[in-house]
Enzyme design. Structure first.
Site, PDB file in Angstrom:
ATOM      1  N   ASP A 240      -6.154   0.772   0.544  1.00  0.00           N
ATOM      2  CA  ASP A 240      -5.506   1.586   1.572  1.00  0.00           C
ATOM      3  C   ASP A 240      -4.000   1.635   1.330  1.00  0.00           C
ATOM      4  OD1 ASP A 240      -4.605   2.887   3.826  1.00  0.00           O
ATOM      5  OD2 ASP A 240      -5.702   1.625   5.247  1.00  0.00           O
ATOM      6  N   THR A 241      -3.546   2.650   0.598  1.00  0.00           N
ATOM      7  CA  THR A 241      -2.119   2.773   0.294  1.00  0.00           C
ATOM      8  C   THR A 241      -1.293   3.101   1.533  1.00  0.00           C
ATOM      9  OG1 THR A 241      -2.368   5.096  -0.307  1.00  0.00           O
ATOM     10  CG2 THR A 241      -2.530   3.477  -2.092  1.00  0.00           C
TER      11      THR A 241
END
Length: 156
Positions: A26-27
């Site tokens: 999850d950037t």
């Protein structure tokens, strides 16, 4: 570890303090979050001083009391002090992704925009092969240098 963007979520495994966890890359998350139901009961945690934004309504938010040793998906050494809350899956945030050397890349197209337009006008459908039944090769043919200077185009 590499994952192409598709309908499937980009998940990878990490080993934290010797225990394997699977999580979503999850950037958009600043910190990594471990699902409360996966947090080992004998690992210490404390009520978090800050809340979490973007994971729905998390009523109970904890944080590990210790900085934990972590091995990334390709055995990258890292440390993490994850948040812990009731979420359906673990999230690997930028705190870990940076240490793992994660990159987001968008490869340049194999062909120029002009050649793509010409091919499309000729009936080429991306992802299909060339030929009457669209079953020909789907990847470019690699040019090889003929060091011996023998064969077509060279004198006998």
């Amino acid at each position: 570890w590499a994952s192409q963007v598709s309908e499937n979520r980009p998940v990878c495994k990490a080993i934290i303090q010797g225990k394997q966890f699977e999580g979503l890359v999850d950037t958009g998350a600043d910190v990594s979050i471990i699902a409360l139901n996966q947090w080992p009961k004998n690992w210490p945690k404390q009520k978090a001083v800050t809340g979490l934004v973007g994971v729905g309504t998390a009523s109970e938010v904890y944080q590990s009391t210790e900085i934990l040793h972590c091995l990334g998906p390709d055995n990258q050494e890292s440390t993490v002090q994850p948040m812990i809350t009731s979420i359906p899956l673990n999230l690997w945030g930028r705190d870990l992704l940076q240490q793992w050397g994660a990159e987001i890349t968008m490869p340049a197209p194999l062909y120029s925009p002009t050649s793509q337009k010409i091919m499309t006008k000729m009936g080429y459908i991306p992802g299909k092969g060339l030929g009457k039944n669209e079953d020909g090769i789907k990847i470019p043919v690699e040019a090889k240098i003929n060091q011996k200077r023998e064969g077509i185009g060279y004198p006998f």
